[in-house]
Design a protein around this motif. Sequence first.
Motif, mmCIF file in Angstrom:
data_model
loop_
_atom_site.group_PDB
_atom_site.id
_atom_site.type_symbol
_atom_site.label_atom_id
_atom_site.label_comp_id
_atom_site.label_asym_id
_atom_site.label_seq_id
_atom_site.Cartn_x
_atom_site.Cartn_y
_atom_site.Cartn_z
ATOM 1 N N ILE A 72 -0.457 4.971 -3.714
ATOM 2 C CA ILE A 72 -0.623 4.522 -2.618
ATOM 3 C C ILE A 72 -1.928 3.073 -2.315
ATOM 4 O O ILE A 72 -2.774 3.939 -2.653
ATOM 5 N N LEU A 73 -1.211 1.603 -2.091
ATOM 6 C CA LEU A 73 -1.998 0.979 -2.126
ATOM 7 C C LEU A 73 -2.438 1.586 -0.245
ATOM 8 O O LEU A 73 -3.447 1.529 0.448
ATOM 9 N N VAL A 74 -1.824 1.022 0.659
ATOM 10 C CA VAL A 74 -2.225 1.098 2.179
ATOM 11 C C VAL A 74 -0.760 2.116 2.737
ATOM 12 O O VAL A 74 0.360 2.164 2.433
ATOM 13 N N ILE A 75 -1.262 3.056 3.786
ATOM 14 C CA ILE A 75 -0.358 4.001 5.696
ATOM 15 C C ILE A 75 -0.578 3.099 6.228
ATOM 16 O O ILE A 75 -0.900 2.696 6.553
ATOM 17 N N LYS A 76 1.137 2.872 6.493
ATOM 18 C CA LYS A 76 1.052 2.130 8.041
ATOM 19 C C LYS A 76 2.116 2.840 9.025
ATOM 20 O O LYS A 76 2.616 3.888 8.461
ATOM 21 N N GLY A 77 1.395 3.622 10.378
ATOM 22 C CA GLY A 77 2.227 4.138 11.655
ATOM 23 C C GLY A 77 1.581 4.795 11.810
ATOM 24 O O GLY A 77 0.025 4.726 12.097
ATOM 25 N N PRO A 78 1.951 5.014 13.371
ATOM 26 C CA PRO A 78 3.085 5.497 14.105
ATOM 27 C C PRO A 78 3.610 3.985 14.840
ATOM 28 O O PRO A 78 4.474 3.779 15.371
ATOM 29 N N ASN A 79 2.202 2.918 14.823
ATOM 30 C CA ASN A 79 2.624 2.371 15.501
ATOM 31 C C ASN A 79 3.010 0.820 14.997
ATOM 32 O O ASN A 79 2.756 -0.245 15.737
ATOM 33 N N GLU A 80 2.597 0.801 14.083
ATOM 34 C CA GLU A 80 2.591 -0.739 12.863
ATOM 35 C C GLU A 80 3.495 0.433 11.753
ATOM 36 O O GLU A 80 3.320 1.431 11.492
ATOM 37 N N THR A 81 4.541 -0.188 11.446
ATOM 38 C CA THR A 81 5.821 -0.019 9.698
ATOM 39 C C THR A 81 5.442 -1.798 8.827
ATOM 40 O O THR A 81 5.547 -2.444 9.539
ATOM 41 N N LEU A 82 5.519 -0.977 7.888
ATOM 42 C CA LEU A 82 5.903 -2.098 6.555
ATOM 43 C C LEU A 82 7.547 -1.969 6.634
ATOM 44 O O LEU A 82 8.117 -1.359 6.750
ATOM 45 N N SER A 83 7.616 -3.572 6.218
ATOM 46 C CA SER A 83 8.908 -3.862 6.661
ATOM 47 C C SER A 83 9.466 -3.591 5.503
ATOM 48 O O SER A 83 9.363 -3.710 4.442
ATOM 49 N N PRO A 84 11.125 -2.779 4.915
ATOM 50 C CA PRO A 84 11.390 -2.659 3.694
ATOM 51 C C PRO A 84 11.484 -3.617 3.445
ATOM 52 O O PRO A 84 12.216 -3.739 1.530
ATOM 53 N N ALA A 85 12.158 -5.010 3.677
ATOM 54 C CA ALA A 85 12.618 -5.722 2.635
ATOM 55 C C ALA A 85 11.855 -6.933 2.374
ATOM 56 O O ALA A 85 11.835 -7.865 1.039
ATOM 57 N N THR A 86 9.873 -6.501 2.320
ATOM 58 C CA THR A 86 9.251 -8.071 1.891
ATOM 59 C C THR A 86 7.410 -7.463 1.021
ATOM 60 O O THR A 86 6.987 -8.649 0.751
ATOM 61 N N PRO A 87 8.143 -6.380 0.223
ATOM 62 C CA PRO A 87 6.945 -6.442 -0.833
ATOM 63 C C PRO A 87 6.957 -7.917 -1.529
ATOM 64 O O PRO A 87 7.921 -8.103 -2.396
ATOM 65 N N ALA A 88 6.396 -8.495 -1.625
ATOM 66 C CA ALA A 88 6.003 -10.121 -2.942
ATOM 67 C C ALA A 88 4.394 -9.870 -3.632
ATOM 68 O O ALA A 88 3.567 -10.185 -3.189
ATOM 69 N N TRP A 89 4.590 -9.481 -5.010
ATOM 70 C CA TRP A 89 3.406 -9.592 -5.739
ATOM 71 C C TRP A 89 3.301 -10.984 -5.989
ATOM 72 O O TRP A 89 3.783 -12.051 -6.943
ATOM 73 N N SER A 90 1.775 -11.720 -5.622
ATOM 74 C CA SER A 90 1.365 -13.106 -5.733
ATOM 75 C C SER A 90 1.307 -13.260 -7.734
ATOM 76 O O SER A 90 1.253 -12.694 -8.398
ATOM 77 N N PRO A 91 1.285 -14.634 -7.675
ATOM 78 C CA PRO A 91 1.778 -15.087 -8.984
ATOM 79 C C PRO A 91 0.210 -14.940 -9.856
ATOM 80 O O PRO A 91 0.382 -14.780 -10.910
ATOM 81 N N ASP A 92 -0.775 -15.053 -9.275
ATOM 82 C CA ASP A 92 -2.173 -14.654 -10.526
ATOM 83 C C ASP A 92 -2.188 -13.017 -10.058
ATOM 84 O O ASP A 92 -3.663 -12.573 -10.655
ATOM 85 N N GLY A 93 -1.451 -12.516 -9.480
ATOM 86 C CA GLY A 93 -1.123 -10.907 -9.547
ATOM 87 C C GLY A 93 -2.284 -10.079 -8.690
ATOM 88 O O GLY A 93 -3.400 -8.999 -8.881
ATOM 89 N N LYS A 94 -3.194 -10.985 -7.736
ATOM 90 C CA LYS A 94 -4.200 -10.056 -7.068
ATOM 91 C C LYS A 94 -3.667 -9.292 -5.885
ATOM 92 O O LYS A 94 -4.360 -8.699 -5.007
#
Length: 783
Positions: A371-393
């Motif tokens: 687990i990298l990050v936990i959000k809630g209950p007033n903030e939620t992670l969008s289920p559509a959006t994780p995107a790993w950067s080209p440099d891997g960071k």
Amino acid sequence: MRTKLIYEFGPYSLDTAERVLRRRGQIVPLAPKALETLLVLIERSGNVVSRAELMERVWPGTFVEEQNLTFNISVLRKTLGEEDGAPYIETVPKRGYRFVPDVKVRQLTLEDPGSANQTRTIELGSVQVAGESAVHLAPTSPPAVSDHEPIEGPGEPESAPNGANTTEALPNLAYHPTNSGQDRAIAQTTLSGQVKKRAILLVTALGLLIVAFIVGWMRSFKDRSDLIPSFQTMQITRLTALGNVREAAISPDGKYVVYVTEASGQQSLWLKHIPTLSDVQIAPSTAESYQNLAFSPEGDQIYFTKGAHSVPSPLYRIPVLGGSPQKLTENVMSRITFSPDGRRMAFVRTFPSGDKDALITANTDGSDEKILVIKGPNETLSPATPAWSPDGKVIACGIMDIKKNEMTIFGVSAADGTERHITSYRWFRVEKIAWAPDGQGLIAVATPQKRFFYQLWYVPIEGSPYRITNDLDNYNGVSVAAEANAIVTVRLEQQSSLWVINPAEGAINAKRLTLRADVFDGGNGVAWTRDGRIIYTSNANGDDDLWITNADGSDQHPLTQRAYVNWQPTVSPDGRYVAFLSDRAGAPHIWRLDLESEEVAQLTHGQGESNPTFSPDGSWLIYAGIAANKYVIWKARADGSQAQQLTKHSSIRPTVSPDGRWIAYWYQDDQPNSPWRIAIIPIEGGVPIKIFDLPLSAAHRGFFGGFFFRARWSPDGTSISYIDEKDGVSNIWAQPLDGGPPRRLTDFTSNLIFDFDWSPDGERLVCSRGMEKSDVVLINFTR
């Protein structure tokens, strides 16, 4: 000495040097080509400009389809609106377009920094044109001059050091007419030596500030220039012509596209070879949903989730040319994104309580979850959006602020989970994101407006986002092939109108009430009032509002305006109130509009509620609300108090029987591959006393996963009316409560039905009818 022109019309001004449109000082976002189209029309204000001339001026020396011009004109009309009830841009049949309003032209003169006279503002007056001749914009009479109006620019001038008043050190800049009236003379002011020194120092400082600003602007423009021209010269190709594609992803080398189709209530997974345009089905049809498609970094595996729509589902992978799917892990809520080295993947998982989300990384076989990050209950992670950067960071994610009902994009360190904002820009919704190949920005399917209308945007790490697409269609998903400089997305065309039909008279006598093109009238809800009027949803004004009309189509006007999303209206039996879904306060809740006083009040306050309906006596409000991470049926007093849960299984779209004793609703049990069925329970709640198996095609899903299928009690209470789709055509059917076979009530031969309602006298139906076509498009761009 430099000059620039500013065109003013109505509340708008267009700066020709900055290439910026403003409305009462606020910047109005416009794609470059749309702005160029507007500029050409304004320069020929009052004249007819042919389509050929517009094509040549906006796309000089480039072959593009005329549809691009049509899109630009449509976008400009929607952006500008109307002036005194008339459009700014008029279509002249078989000739072209005319910019209608009078245009005032202001010339701003910027003199050399060393000159005492820094600026001159010249009022050139309205452009007056006769015939088709070119317009000369130079003044023909002594211009009116303003000594107080500042030059329009990106910001306010900075104060001088130590609070000095900069205007005191400047000479009087007023113009004075000469005796002849043919010219202007600048009044000469005698300054003392001390004042002259102060003036010289001030002018020098201002000159340095101007130079610094220009250098900074040029650098920022240079930073964007590598990408902006690439999108301006992009090529869009439609890869499918099926009209029923839900999702798509492109392989890293740009040679393959995997996509999902839906027909007759079932989904299937297909692979297209782009060079040959050949297709092969790689996974069988199922009542479940294929979602979150992604190619492995090597391009030899396809990852996807399969299960009920928009709920945590198992993650699978399958060889690119088909085979047996391998189950990797459970409870995945998002798309999959991979590290550049192909060894790790990341996704979002929702906690069983439903009030928290976690960003998780794992090996590509599903092992070693962290687990990298936990959000809630007033903030939620969008289920559509994780995107790993080209440099891997960095892993980019969308985050939803529930209270503010808006989203931002932030980055999470792949190494230690620390967070930082990638951009400060706030969106209404971010549907999908992917990194540009150079890692300098993100490509997003998003909307800054308070409505579900998505376009492709480029979001740079530094600077302001801007549109890649700018048309009247909707987009879902974005997948980037870094090796091929290509983007794949799904483009949606959607339109609906209101129709009234007497089933006994047949479709030939049906009457169309709304006639607007490119508008989704009633697509998200219709309802009769007690006095025979119709309330319906519409995006005619650019927002998702509630409208009302008479049953003959007259007196159409909005009931809500600029209040985020307003859907699923239902009218109280006494005709006074409209209950509806709205997310104006954050998460979707049920609200109530008083048709007499126009006051609006929030009725529910749970985790998210929808599908409201009243009991026949008006004392109860029945609706769907979230419990244990799924929708169930709830009952509350008409004012929203005393809420109680009625079902435990997945339940949506409740409708109350005419006698107030029963609730019918769409029901799905917890078994794998379980279809949606109609169930009936007592109004007090409990287990279903009757369940009806309907065709899978009766459970038509919307483009963004919304459920368009609807059930209504028949006016006599002996059957349940519902929508069924066969071969792309919808009709209303009735399922008798005695278990007899369904019978068709309407005989339409074209289009889909998105929603319907029975009139108070039980003789007529109001239907929202139209079309929905979604296909894969490929966008090629250069770098």
